[in-house]
Design a protein around this motif. Structure first.
Motif, PDB file in Angstrom:
ATOM      1  N   GLU A  51       0.628  -1.258   0.039  1.00 13.95           N
ATOM      2  CA  GLU A  51      -0.078  -0.011  -0.165  1.00 13.95           C
ATOM      3  C   GLU A  51       0.856   1.202   0.131  1.00 13.95           C
ATOM      4  OE1 GLU A  51      -3.294   2.407  -0.018  1.00 13.95           O
ATOM      5  OE2 GLU A  51      -2.957   0.424  -0.818  1.00 13.95           O
ATOM      6  N   LYS A  52       1.967   1.053   0.561  1.00 10.96           N
ATOM      7  CA  LYS A  52       3.000   2.516   0.694  1.00 10.96           C
ATOM      8  C   LYS A  52       3.275   2.565  -0.842  1.00 10.96           C
ATOM      9  CE  LYS A  52       4.390   2.286   5.319  1.00 10.96           C
ATOM     10  NZ  LYS A  52       5.604   2.217   6.407  1.00 10.96           N
ATOM     11  N   LEU A  53       3.649   1.619  -1.425  1.00 12.48           N
ATOM     12  CA  LEU A  53       4.227   1.869  -2.763  1.00 12.48           C
ATOM     13  C   LEU A  53       3.026   2.162  -3.764  1.00 12.48           C
ATOM     14  CD1 LEU A  53       6.184   1.657  -5.145  1.00 12.48           C
ATOM     15  CD2 LEU A  53       5.673  -0.936  -5.375  1.00 12.48           C
ATOM     16  N   ASN A  54       1.880   2.000  -3.432  1.00 16.01           N
ATOM     17  CA  ASN A  54       0.646   2.340  -4.119  1.00 16.01           C
ATOM     18  C   ASN A  54       0.536   4.070  -3.940  1.00 16.01           C
ATOM     19  OD1 ASN A  54      -1.789   2.433  -5.366  1.00 16.01           O
ATOM     20  ND2 ASN A  54      -3.183   1.973  -3.700  1.00 16.01           N
ATOM     21  N   LYS A  55       0.643   4.206  -2.539  1.00 13.75           N
ATOM     22  CA  LYS A  55       0.506   5.817  -2.327  1.00 13.75           C
ATOM     23  C   LYS A  55       1.661   6.434  -2.972  1.00 13.75           C
ATOM     24  CE  LYS A  55      -2.141   5.480   1.948  1.00 13.75           C
ATOM     25  NZ  LYS A  55      -2.214   5.641   3.295  1.00 13.75           N
ATOM     26  N   LEU A  56       2.930   6.061  -2.982  1.00 12.79           N
ATOM     27  CA  LEU A  56       3.871   6.846  -3.623  1.00 12.79           C
ATOM     28  C   LEU A  56       3.738   7.069  -5.103  1.00 12.79           C
ATOM     29  CD1 LEU A  56       6.924   7.893  -3.539  1.00 12.79           C
ATOM     30  CD2 LEU A  56       7.936   5.518  -3.848  1.00 12.79           C
ATOM     31  N   THR A  57       3.368   5.870  -5.757  1.00 14.03           N
ATOM     32  CA  THR A  57       2.912   6.117  -7.438  1.00 14.03           C
ATOM     33  C   THR A  57       1.749   7.229  -7.284  1.00 14.03           C
ATOM     34  OG1 THR A  57       3.474   3.766  -7.458  1.00 14.03           O
ATOM     35  CG2 THR A  57       2.215   4.888  -9.302  1.00 14.03           C
ATOM     36  N   TYR A  58       0.873   7.240  -6.391  1.00 14.29           N
ATOM     37  CA  TYR A  58      -0.424   8.153  -6.505  1.00 14.29           C
ATOM     38  C   TYR A  58       0.133   9.627  -6.213  1.00 14.29           C
ATOM     39  CZ  TYR A  58      -4.572  10.411  -5.133  1.00 14.29           C
ATOM     40  OH  TYR A  58      -5.936  11.075  -4.800  1.00 14.29           O
ATOM     41  N   SER A  59       1.393   9.777  -5.344  1.00 17.08           N
ATOM     42  CA  SER A  59       1.614  10.960  -5.095  1.00 17.08           C
ATOM     43  C   SER A  59       2.630  11.481  -6.268  1.00 17.08           C
ATOM     44  CB  SER A  59       2.567  10.934  -3.745  1.00 17.08           C
ATOM     45  OG  SER A  59       1.780  10.757  -2.563  1.00 17.08           O
ATOM     46  N   VAL A  60       3.499  10.617  -6.905  1.00 16.92           N
ATOM     47  CA  VAL A  60       4.232  11.034  -7.845  1.00 16.92           C
ATOM     48  C   VAL A  60       3.345  11.581  -9.036  1.00 16.92           C
ATOM     49  CG1 VAL A  60       6.064  10.315  -9.645  1.00 16.92           C
ATOM     50  CG2 VAL A  60       6.213   9.562  -7.186  1.00 16.92           C
ATOM     51  N   SER A  61       2.229  10.789  -9.204  1.00 18.19           N
ATOM     52  CA  SER A  61       1.265  11.132 -10.385  1.00 18.19           C
ATOM     53  C   SER A  61       0.806  12.462 -10.034  1.00 18.19           C
ATOM     54  CB  SER A  61       0.320  10.055 -10.387  1.00 18.19           C
ATOM     55  OG  SER A  61      -0.742  10.288 -11.235  1.00 18.19           O
ATOM     56  N   SER A  62       0.356  12.735  -8.998  1.00 18.98           N
ATOM     57  CA  SER A  62      -0.484  13.954  -8.648  1.00 18.98           C
ATOM     58  C   SER A  62       0.534  15.309  -8.694  1.00 18.98           C
ATOM     59  CB  SER A  62      -1.039  13.855  -7.198  1.00 18.98           C
ATOM     60  OG  SER A  62      -1.212  15.265  -6.715  1.00 18.98           O
ATOM     61  N   LEU A  63       1.854  14.894  -8.433  1.00 24.37           N
ATOM     62  CA  LEU A  63       3.064  15.990  -8.268  1.00 24.37           C
ATOM     63  C   LEU A  63       3.275  16.219  -9.959  1.00 24.37           C
ATOM     64  CD1 LEU A  63       5.094  14.986  -5.269  1.00 24.37           C
ATOM     65  CD2 LEU A  63       3.850  17.098  -5.452  1.00 24.37           C
ATOM     66  N   ILE A  64       3.541  15.201 -10.600  1.00 23.10           N
ATOM     67  CA  ILE A  64       3.750  15.584 -11.866  1.00 23.10           C
ATOM     68  C   ILE A  64       2.627  16.062 -12.782  1.00 23.10           C
ATOM     69  CG2 ILE A  64       4.492  14.291 -14.016  1.00 23.10           C
ATOM     70  CD1 ILE A  64       6.656  14.308 -11.863  1.00 23.10           C
ATOM     71  N   ALA A  65       1.497  15.636 -12.408  1.00 21.59           N
ATOM     72  CA  ALA A  65       0.248  16.194 -13.280  1.00 21.59           C
ATOM     73  C   ALA A  65      -0.022  17.801 -12.992  1.00 21.59           C
ATOM     74  CB  ALA A  65      -0.819  15.468 -12.730  1.00 21.59           C
ATOM     75  N   GLU A  66       0.198  17.998 -11.531  1.00 20.36           N
ATOM     76  CA  GLU A  66       0.283  19.593 -11.285  1.00 20.36           C
ATOM     77  C   GLU A  66       1.183  20.103 -11.613  1.00 20.36           C
ATOM     78  OE1 GLU A  66      -2.595  20.756  -8.916  1.00 20.36           O
ATOM     79  OE2 GLU A  66      -3.117  19.033 -10.473  1.00 20.36           O
ATOM     80  N   GLY A  67       2.273  19.842 -11.735  1.00 15.69           N
ATOM     81  CA  GLY A  67       3.577  20.546 -12.392  1.00 15.69           C
ATOM     82  C   GLY A  67       3.550  20.694 -13.911  1.00 15.69           C
ATOM     83  N   VAL A  68       3.033  19.776 -14.737  1.00 15.94           N
ATOM     84  CA  VAL A  68       2.747  19.898 -16.321  1.00 15.94           C
ATOM     85  C   VAL A  68       1.592  20.456 -16.494  1.00 15.94           C
ATOM     86  CG1 VAL A  68       4.751  18.501 -16.681  1.00 15.94           C
ATOM     87  CG2 VAL A  68       2.552  17.768 -16.604  1.00 15.94           C
ATOM     88  N   GLY A  69       0.666  20.250 -15.794  1.00 16.79           N
ATOM     89  CA  GLY A  69      -1.027  20.409 -16.031  1.00 16.79           C
ATOM     90  C   GLY A  69      -1.242  22.031 -16.127  1.00 16.79           C
ATOM     91  N   VAL A  70      -0.491  22.855 -15.723  1.00 17.05           N
ATOM     92  CA  VAL A  70      -0.831  24.117 -15.791  1.00 17.05           C
ATOM     93  C   VAL A  70      -0.133  24.771 -17.037  1.00 17.05           C
ATOM     94  CG1 VAL A  70      -0.954  24.645 -13.489  1.00 17.05           C
ATOM     95  CG2 VAL A  70       1.194  24.964 -14.383  1.00 17.05           C
ATOM     96  N   ALA A  71       0.316  24.059 -17.959  1.00 11.23           N
ATOM     97  CA  ALA A  71       0.940  24.409 -19.135  1.00 11.23           C
ATOM     98  C   ALA A  71      -0.180  24.602 -20.209  1.00 11.23           C
ATOM     99  CB  ALA A  71       1.975  23.420 -19.671  1.00 11.23           C
ATOM    100  N   SER A  72       0.298  25.203 -21.171  1.00 11.79           N
ATOM    101  CA  SER A  72      -0.501  25.556 -22.335  1.00 11.79           C
ATOM    102  C   SER A  72       0.503  26.024 -23.771  1.00 11.79           C
ATOM    103  CB  SER A  72      -1.722  26.734 -22.198  1.00 11.79           C
ATOM    104  OG  SER A  72      -0.805  27.904 -22.103  1.00 11.79           O
ATOM    105  N   GLY A  73       0.504  25.074 -24.451  1.00 14.45           N
ATOM    106  CA  GLY A  73       1.471  25.017 -25.665  1.00 14.45           C
ATOM    107  C   GLY A  73       2.585  25.260 -24.853  1.00 14.45           C
TER     108      GLY A  73
END
Length: 507
Positions: A51-73
């Motif tokens: 479950e800790k590995l599941n949460k680590l994957t979830y957190s990395v996914s969230s952080l990366i998504a927020e990092g590149v998700g505010v982009a446009s072009g």
């Protein structure tokens, strides 16, 4: 020796498998974090499993998504917020998948050490550093580095954020109550959501709504340069700094008491945070939208409660000409009267002065005069002013909103809520008006007034993704790279990327 390096697919129930490239990037970074030699310890941390590995994957996914998700072009370096205080996690948080040790201590700190994220602004909390000695604060912000962005192809970068999954919002039914700090100031605090059958039903309905929303792509019919300027405007807002993150496409409800009798409105959609003047440029699947809202919703409910006829206009006729300067028409101050009316319903005791955002300068009247004029004009419902009933009315209007949203979602159609208004495909305005009136009458028992605001085009020439008689337009290919020359504008690129991913076969 059998060492688990990736979580079992069956545990990643939160992951959308259609976002193949994004998921592969996340898995790569999780592997790097597992093997990372931390600078302060000069050795790797113990690998996490289960479950800790599941949460680590979830957190990395969230952080990366927020990092590149505010982009446009080409604009790829906008900032994302992160809470670094432990109080935001665990029982005080809104997402049980995020723990402080994994989300901040391992995922965020590790991605910074690996060079994929960069902390751009430090956060702070000052109990007495704000205006009038009140508390002031700023949340920590970070951005994606070139190293992270470089893991995606040029075409994928140009299609941000359509190539990343919708944001996971955590708890779908939230409770936030005001609690006193040691210094006497009040702050909104998240408390555990009660475990009841009604709450489970709300969660189930929200899951239906969010699944429906995920089938469509919402954008602004504007050039990337103008969207970047809007990003700057929102980020630089000193009162309410926020992102323009188009992957924020999932909704949740927020109540203001543990019995769920107050509040309950829907939040989480990126379209709710843009200035009102930009709403006419919202589009769904490349098609224009129309906004329809309830006119004088809360006054209508209150007058229905007491069985009295409501004035033709609840705001414009409140101030007699004798209280206004020469040359000022009562209709010109309608907005200020409406804001004061709502503030008086929300307040639990008589306000000594105008709330923030209500400016009486140039009107030549005091707050007491305005307050008394509203009470006198609305004498049949005067007992509700300064009673705190406003939040109870929000529970009613949010339940009405839920009924309207579900009607469209269950029909496979798109609808975007903004509290007491809704945005739909411009061809569905008549149907929306009918459903809004029907839901209001069912829950309140009286007729509702609604009004519409048509969508606009940013350019005089209709963009080609608006053309065609069908809802979505033809799907030519499921590979966005085949269309890099055709996708010459931000909305087109993102729409085509969304279509391509929607057509990806799930393994």
């Amino acid at each position: 020796m059998n060492i688990q390096t990736k979580p079992e697919a069956s545990t990643l129930t939160w992951r959308d498998p259609r976002y193949l490239k994004f998921n592969s990037v996340v898995d790569q970074l999780v592997d790097e974090l597992q093997a990372h030699v931390w600078g302060h310890a000069d050795k790797p941390k113990r690998r996490v499993t289960g479950e800790k590995l599941n949460k680590l994957t979830y957190s990395v996914s969230s952080l990366i998504a927020e990092g590149v998700g505010v982009a446009s072009g080409k604009r790829r370096k906008s900032e994302a917020p992160i809470h670094l205080g432990k109080a935001r996690y665990g029982k005080g948080g809104t997402d049980p998948m995020r723990s402080y040790d994994i989300h901040v201590g391992r995922a965020y700190r590790g991605l910074i050490e690996l060079g994929y994220l960069k902390q751009t602004r430090d956060g702070y909390y000052d109990r007495s550093g704000g205006k009038n000695g009140k508390a002031s604060s700023r949340i920590t912000r970070y951005s994606a580095t070139d190293k992270l962005v470089g893991l995606f192809t040029e075409d994928e970068q140009l299609a941000f954020p359509a190539v990343i999954p919708a944001k996971h919002v955590g708890e779908l039914v939230r409770v936030q109550v005001k609690m006193k700090n040691p210094d006497g100031t009040k702050v909104k605090t998240t408390v555990p959501t009660p475990v009841t059958g009604d709450v489970e039903l709300m969660r189930w309905r929200l899951e239906r709504i969010n699944r429906g929303l995920s089938h469509h792509w919402y954008d602004l019919d504007m050039p990337d340069a103008d969207i970047a300027a809007l990003q700057d405007r929102l980020s630089d807002d000193v009162v309410n700094s926020r992102q323009l993150a188009l992957h924020h496409r999932s909704l949740y409800r927020v109540f203001n008491d543990e019995d769920l009798t107050t509040g309950g409105r829907f939040y989480g959609g990126w379209w709710q945070g843009i200035p009102k003047e930009y709403r006419p440029y919202l589009c769904v699947n490349g098609k224009r939208m129309v906004e329809v809202d309830y006119s004088t919703m809360h006054p209508t409910i209150l007058y229905a409660w007491v069985g009295e006829e409501m004035p033709e206009d609840s705001y414009s006729g409140v101030l007699p000409s004798g209280l206004l300067p020469d040359g000022v028409d009562p209709s010109e101050v309608r907005g200020s009267v409406k804001a004061a009316f709502n503030a008086m319903l929300n307040a639990e005791r008589v306000l000594k002065g105008p709330p923030a955002g209500i400016n009486l300068r140039g009107l030549e009247l005091t707050w007491n005069q305005l307050s008394n004029a509203i009470i006198e004009f609305h004498k049949p419902i005067s007992e509700h002013f300064y009673s705190g009933v406003g939040l109870k009315l929000q529970r009613i209007d949010s339940d009405i909103a839920e009924a309207v949203i579900l009607d469209f979602i269950d029909s496979g159609d798109v609808i975007l809520p903004i509290h007491d208004s809704f945005l739909v495909h411009h061809g569905w305005e008549g149907r929306l008006r009918e459903k809004m009136a029907e839901a209001f009458g069912s829950l309140v028992g009286s007729l509702a007034q609604v009004k519409g605001t048509p969508g606009k085009q940013w350019e005089e020439k209709e963009p080609k993704w608006h053309q065609g008689n069908d809802e979505f337009g033809p799907i030519i290919s499921t590979d966005i790279r085949d269309h890099s020359e055709w996708m010459n504008s931000g909305p087109e690129r993102r729409l085509e990327a969304h279509r391509a991913i929607r057509q990806t076969k799930q393994s």
